[in-house]
Design a protein around this motif. Structure first.
Motif, mmCIF file in Angstrom:
data_model
loop_
_atom_site.group_PDB
_atom_site.id
_atom_site.type_symbol
_atom_site.label_atom_id
_atom_site.label_comp_id
_atom_site.label_asym_id
_atom_site.label_seq_id
_atom_site.Cartn_x
_atom_site.Cartn_y
_atom_site.Cartn_z
ATOM 1 N N GLU A 185 -16.274 -28.507 42.246
ATOM 2 C CA GLU A 185 -17.469 -28.155 41.469
ATOM 3 C C GLU A 185 -17.444 -29.089 40.127
ATOM 4 O O GLU A 185 -17.973 -29.293 39.209
ATOM 5 C CB GLU A 185 -18.399 -26.914 41.416
ATOM 6 C CG GLU A 185 -18.665 -27.044 40.660
ATOM 7 C CD GLU A 185 -19.492 -25.332 40.708
ATOM 8 O OE1 GLU A 185 -20.625 -24.774 40.493
ATOM 9 O OE2 GLU A 185 -19.107 -24.598 41.962
ATOM 10 N N LEU A 193 -18.670 -31.899 37.588
ATOM 11 C CA LEU A 193 -19.382 -31.297 36.487
ATOM 12 C C LEU A 193 -19.268 -32.494 34.830
ATOM 13 O O LEU A 193 -19.539 -32.504 34.596
ATOM 14 C CB LEU A 193 -18.780 -29.888 35.557
ATOM 15 C CG LEU A 193 -19.796 -28.809 36.310
ATOM 16 C CD1 LEU A 193 -18.867 -27.766 36.026
ATOM 17 C CD2 LEU A 193 -20.854 -28.803 35.692
ATOM 18 N N TRP A 196 -12.700 -21.704 50.186
ATOM 19 C CA TRP A 196 -14.146 -21.765 50.112
ATOM 20 C C TRP A 196 -15.097 -21.215 50.995
ATOM 21 O O TRP A 196 -16.220 -20.297 49.905
ATOM 22 C CB TRP A 196 -14.578 -23.197 49.923
ATOM 23 C CG TRP A 196 -14.236 -23.974 51.088
ATOM 24 C CD1 TRP A 196 -13.531 -24.556 51.340
ATOM 25 C CD2 TRP A 196 -15.741 -24.208 51.616
ATOM 26 N NE1 TRP A 196 -14.018 -25.464 52.313
ATOM 27 C CE2 TRP A 196 -14.896 -25.302 53.146
ATOM 28 C CE3 TRP A 196 -17.181 -23.839 51.593
ATOM 29 C CZ2 TRP A 196 -16.034 -25.830 53.632
ATOM 30 C CZ3 TRP A 196 -17.694 -24.519 52.500
ATOM 31 C CH2 TRP A 196 -16.782 -25.355 53.368
ATOM 32 N N ARG A 234 -23.429 -18.071 46.510
ATOM 33 C CA ARG A 234 -23.198 -19.960 46.301
ATOM 34 C C ARG A 234 -23.666 -20.701 46.705
ATOM 35 O O ARG A 234 -23.147 -21.143 46.758
ATOM 36 C CB ARG A 234 -21.442 -19.233 46.181
ATOM 37 C CG ARG A 234 -20.752 -18.191 45.868
ATOM 38 C CD ARG A 234 -19.218 -18.419 46.195
ATOM 39 N NE ARG A 234 -18.837 -19.083 45.677
ATOM 40 C CZ ARG A 234 -17.707 -19.164 44.704
ATOM 41 N NH1 ARG A 234 -17.986 -18.122 43.979
ATOM 42 N NH2 ARG A 234 -17.343 -20.617 44.563
ATOM 43 N N ARG A 268 -24.616 -23.566 44.968
ATOM 44 C CA ARG A 268 -23.380 -24.393 44.544
ATOM 45 C C ARG A 268 -22.813 -25.363 45.257
ATOM 46 O O ARG A 268 -22.009 -26.311 44.999
ATOM 47 C CB ARG A 268 -22.196 -22.816 43.984
ATOM 48 C CG ARG A 268 -23.035 -22.716 42.047
ATOM 49 C CD ARG A 268 -22.331 -21.421 42.105
ATOM 50 N NE ARG A 268 -20.245 -21.753 41.609
ATOM 51 C CZ ARG A 268 -19.542 -21.894 41.632
ATOM 52 N NH1 ARG A 268 -19.872 -19.531 41.477
ATOM 53 N NH2 ARG A 268 -18.020 -21.233 41.199
ATOM 54 N N VAL A 310 -22.823 -29.137 45.836
ATOM 55 C CA VAL A 310 -22.031 -30.193 45.270
ATOM 56 C C VAL A 310 -20.581 -30.909 46.099
ATOM 57 O O VAL A 310 -20.479 -32.196 45.911
ATOM 58 C CB VAL A 310 -21.792 -28.912 44.021
ATOM 59 C CG1 VAL A 310 -20.551 -29.287 44.244
ATOM 60 C CG2 VAL A 310 -20.818 -30.366 42.698
ATOM 61 N N LEU A 311 -20.588 -30.359 47.107
ATOM 62 C CA LEU A 311 -19.486 -30.797 47.303
ATOM 63 C C LEU A 311 -19.615 -32.281 48.470
ATOM 64 O O LEU A 311 -18.958 -32.732 48.390
ATOM 65 C CB LEU A 311 -18.866 -29.251 49.147
ATOM 66 C CG LEU A 311 -18.435 -28.571 48.212
ATOM 67 C CD1 LEU A 311 -17.907 -27.750 49.235
ATOM 68 C CD2 LEU A 311 -17.343 -28.472 47.430
#
Length: 245
Positions: free
Chosen positions: A42, A46, A213, A223, A226, A229-230
């Motif tokens: 992640e 970014l 994770w 989560r 989020r 993004v993986l």
């Protein structure tokens, strides 16, 4: 000379946990300021979308693969990293040596009360550890000069910044010239929550097989967004691999 692998333009150090712990000791014993970052996929993504953040990451003195996804990416790129070096565990390893090596920590970040609770737990866990300053992460830009003054007056030589990415990395870089006593500044994300035991770490089995994770996702379904993004991260890594070819 650093030995790094390029993961989507982020130079990740090819290093073991033992060597990373030793490197931090060397940093503390030096006369310079060192930035240590611990990206997961992640954070890498970014940085890919934020030029300023990427530039700060590229200026780091040590970057360890906090997420197993970064290690897997290195294998896809056929330039494998030796192991995952979780940021939380890296900090804990420094704390095991803190009393003997004269490490003096400043805890910056997290919600009000969390850093204090984390410090209390760490003092009980590691007798003799010096946690010489604490400040929560709820501050405005106009508060920052006073925070810098407090860090300097504390005589800390290790700054742990738990402000979340990319804020913590940008903050660490922004004030590198104004923190003459700090030898190591580490972006630690949510580590204070773990130290304070308000968030439970994954059982050792999940950590060993690289599924920490997944455990966190089970415990915190919010989560899930989020985690999207993986697959994007994997696609970008595969594209980079074939681009190099």
């Amino acid at each position: 000379m650093r030995d790094t692998i390029n993961v989507l333009d982020i130079p990740v150090d090819r290093i073991t946990m033992e060597d990373a712990t030793r490197r931090i000791s060397e940093f503390v014993n030096s006369s310079n300021y060192h930035m240590v970052f611990t990206p997961n996929p992640e954070i890498v993504m970014l940085a890919r979308d934020n030029a300023d953040f990427k530039a700060v990451m590229q200026r780091a003195d040590l970057i360890v693969p906090d997420g197993i996804g970064v290690v897997l990416a290195s294998k896809i790129l056929q330039d494998a990293l030796p192991e995952r070096v979780a940021g939380y565990d890296l900090v804990q390893n420094t704390m095991k040596q803190a009393a003997d090596k004269g490490y003096r920590y400043y805890f910056l970040g997290s919600k009000p009360g969390i850093a204090e609770q984390a410090a209390q737990k760490m003092r009980a866990k590691y007798p003799g550890i010096q946690i010489v300053g604490i400040r929560d992460g709820y501050f405005k830009e106009e508060d920052e000069p006073a925070i810098i003054e407090d860090i300097n007056n504390s005589n800390a030589n290790i700054l742990l910044a738990a402000l979340g990415a990319p804020k913590q990395e940008l903050w660490i870089d922004k004030y590198r010239e104004q923190l003459p006593n700090i030898r190591v500044a580490i972006g630690v994300g949510g580590s204070f929550d773990g130290m304070a035991e308000v968030v439970k770490r994954a059982p050792e089995f999940y950590q060993k097989v690289g599924l920490e994770w997944f455990y966190r996702l089970m415990c915190q379904p919010t989560r899930a967004k989020r985690m999207l993004v993986l697959p994007k991260f994997v696609i970008e890594v595969v594209k980079e691999k074939f681009h190099k070819k």
